[in-house]
Design an enzyme around this catalytic site. Structure first.
Site, PDB file in Angstrom:
ATOM      1  N   SER A  77     -12.707  38.807 158.433  1.00 47.87           N
ATOM      2  CA  SER A  77     -12.198  38.151 157.218  1.00 47.87           C
ATOM      3  C   SER A  77     -13.254  37.419 156.402  1.00 47.87           C
ATOM      4  O   SER A  77     -12.978  37.039 155.261  1.00 47.87           O
ATOM      5  CB  SER A  77     -11.104  37.155 157.591  1.00 47.87           C
ATOM      6  OG  SER A  77      -9.886  37.817 157.692  1.00 47.87           O
ATOM      7  N   LYS A  80     -13.914  38.655 153.032  1.00 49.41           N
ATOM      8  CA  LYS A  80     -13.005  38.367 151.904  1.00 49.41           C
ATOM      9  C   LYS A  80     -13.681  37.504 150.844  1.00 49.41           C
ATOM     10  O   LYS A  80     -13.395  37.635 149.657  1.00 49.41           O
ATOM     11  CB  LYS A  80     -11.728  37.686 152.424  1.00 49.41           C
ATOM     12  CG  LYS A  80     -10.873  38.641 153.250  1.00 49.41           C
ATOM     13  CD  LYS A  80      -9.751  37.946 153.992  1.00 49.41           C
ATOM     14  CE  LYS A  80      -8.853  38.977 154.655  1.00 49.41           C
ATOM     15  NZ  LYS A  80      -8.259  38.598 155.896  1.00 49.41           N
ATOM     16  N   TYR A 204     -10.705  48.136 152.846  1.00 49.19           N
ATOM     17  CA  TYR A 204     -10.467  46.867 153.540  1.00 49.19           C
ATOM     18  C   TYR A 204     -10.897  46.955 155.015  1.00 49.19           C
ATOM     19  O   TYR A 204     -11.549  46.047 155.536  1.00 49.19           O
ATOM     20  CB  TYR A 204      -8.982  46.490 153.412  1.00 49.19           C
ATOM     21  CG  TYR A 204      -8.636  45.238 154.170  1.00 49.19           C
ATOM     22  CD1 TYR A 204      -8.984  43.984 153.677  1.00 49.19           C
ATOM     23  CD2 TYR A 204      -7.993  45.308 155.402  1.00 49.19           C
ATOM     24  CE1 TYR A 204      -8.698  42.826 154.394  1.00 49.19           C
ATOM     25  CE2 TYR A 204      -7.701  44.164 156.120  1.00 49.19           C
ATOM     26  CZ  TYR A 204      -8.051  42.934 155.612  1.00 49.19           C
ATOM     27  OH  TYR A 204      -7.777  41.784 156.324  1.00 49.19           O
ATOM     28  N   TYR A 256      -7.428  29.706 157.067  1.00 50.77           N
ATOM     29  CA  TYR A 256      -6.011  30.054 157.192  1.00 50.77           C
ATOM     30  C   TYR A 256      -5.136  28.820 157.239  1.00 50.77           C
ATOM     31  O   TYR A 256      -5.390  27.847 156.549  1.00 50.77           O
ATOM     32  CB  TYR A 256      -5.778  30.940 158.432  1.00 50.77           C
ATOM     33  CG  TYR A 256      -6.704  32.104 158.462  1.00 50.77           C
ATOM     34  CD1 TYR A 256      -6.716  33.011 157.417  1.00 50.77           C
ATOM     35  CD2 TYR A 256      -7.591  32.290 159.498  1.00 50.77           C
ATOM     36  CE1 TYR A 256      -7.579  34.086 157.417  1.00 50.77           C
ATOM     37  CE2 TYR A 256      -8.451  33.373 159.513  1.00 50.77           C
ATOM     38  CZ  TYR A 256      -8.438  34.253 158.464  1.00 50.77           C
ATOM     39  OH  TYR A 256      -9.289  35.296 158.466  1.00 50.77           O
ATOM     40  N   VAL A 274     -11.646  37.028 162.661  1.00 46.59           N
ATOM     41  CA  VAL A 274     -11.102  37.145 164.018  1.00 46.59           C
ATOM     42  C   VAL A 274     -12.083  37.676 165.060  1.00 46.59           C
ATOM     43  O   VAL A 274     -11.777  37.675 166.242  1.00 46.59           O
ATOM     44  CB  VAL A 274      -9.813  38.003 164.089  1.00 46.59           C
ATOM     45  CG1 VAL A 274      -8.608  37.248 163.603  1.00 46.59           C
ATOM     46  CG2 VAL A 274      -9.979  39.323 163.394  1.00 46.59           C
TER      47      VAL A 274
END
Ligand code: GLN
Length: 331
Positions: A77, A80, A204, A256, A274
């Site tokens: 992530s 991102k 992605y 998050y 992760v």
């Protein structure tokens, strides 16, 4: 007991910082046993759960590294932040922000709930999966490789070499990630996607599987700390307006549903993945005492054992400790 509670009003030397960080890493390594690997992507379940490493690179070149410093791991992530930056550079801020919001969700990173229940007119933010998949659809290009080319060029400028995709990790997620496919279909139905669903998801999954090290993360953090400019040449790598927004999103949404706590207790923009990586950005700060990294630094952390929110359990504790002792918080 963790060492390092001494008053920092002595001269800051690299050896001295190194000694502290070595002690802290050793201490927090023991706490990785409270976390779990991200088994939902099968290959991530093969990592060493006790690994913990940190790399800190300062504006003046000071580098402190400790623990598991050589491991390569997938960016997950943390990508991102970078695809958001690329989309803004390619399409312009207004275009991107018309299509993805900048509000924290308070939900898990892969939640589908807000898309279904709240029926927003756009995904909440680019740091959670729904927003990030939408951003991937906006990248220029007609194939996943074309879409990721600008990201690779940007990363090369930041870390000094062209990174590679870990094909096994890419395939591992591609073949198992039903939840992201479900999110993709929701986005398709809501007319959020700018490119074909299968190309978007391929992009992605590939961006998530880019291989990096904690040094790479620290270098990326340092460029962001330096407002998007190369810390050595001062050449512009990312426009300042985009860098500013990326850091604001990291601070409010990057960890998050633990982003609030991280902002409160660590106090710097950060983004986790992760695989156990954390990218942290320490902007320059004004203090009336001598403290390490006053001109700003980038920090990369790796610790694959995760807490319930999917953030590195040892990594967060280690960062919190470093930030408290060296007064790294923005606030
Ligand atoms: N590729 C991962 C996923 O979509 C990234 C999630 C993460 O790092 N939090 O599940």
């Amino acid at each position: 007991m963790v060492q390092g509670s001494a008053n920092l009003n002595t001269e800051v030397t690299e050896e001295w910082l190194q000694e502290y960080v070595d002690g802290w890493v050793k201490f927090f390594k023991k706490q990785t046993s409270d976390g779990e690997l991200a088994n939902y992507i099968p290959i991530l379940g093969e990592a060493d759960p006790e690994a913990l490493g940190i790399s800190i690179i300062g504006k003046n070149g000071t580098t402190i590294k400790s623990g598991n410093t050589e491991e390569k791991f997938t960016i997950q992530s943390i990508s991102k932040v970078l695809t958001f930056i690329v989309a803004c550079m390619e399409r312009g801020l207004t275009y991107v922000l018309d299509r993805v919001d900048v509000e924290p969700t308070g939900e898990a990173f892969n939640s589908i709930m807000h898309l279904e229940m709240k029926q927003p007119n756009k995904p909440f933010n680019p740091m959670v999966n729904s927003g990030a998949i939408t951003v991937s659809s906006m990248l220029d290009g007609n194939s996943s490789d074309q879409k990721l080319e600008t990201l690779f060029i940007l990363m090369e400028k930041m870390i000094g070499h062209r990174p590679e995709i870990n094909v096994e990790a890419y395939e591992s997620e591609r073949d198992t990630s039903m939840k992201n496919r479900a999110i993709g279909y929701y986005l398709l139905e809501g007319d959020y996607l700018e490119s074909d669903l299968s190309i978007t998801l391929e992009t992605y999954f590939k961006q998530s599987a880019i291989e990096i090290t904690i040094d790479d993360l620290a270098r990326i953090g340092l460029v962001l700390s330096n407002d998007g400019f190369d810390p050595v040449t001062e050449e512009e790598i990312i426009p300042r307006s985009i860098t500013r927004l990326a850091k604001a999103l990291m601070l409010t949404c990057g960890m998050y549903d633990a982003s609030g706590k991280f902002a409160a207790y660590v106090g710097v923009p950060a983004k986790s993945g992760v695989s156990g990586g954390i990218l942290a950005v320490v902007p320059p700060r004004v203090r009336d005492e001598e403290l390490p990294f006053l001109e700003g630094c980038g920090i990369g952390v790796y610790g694959p054992a995760l807490d319930k929110q999917g953030n590195s359990i040892g990594g967060i504790k280690l960062l919190r400790h470093v930030a408290n002792h060296w007064d790294l918080s923005l606030f």
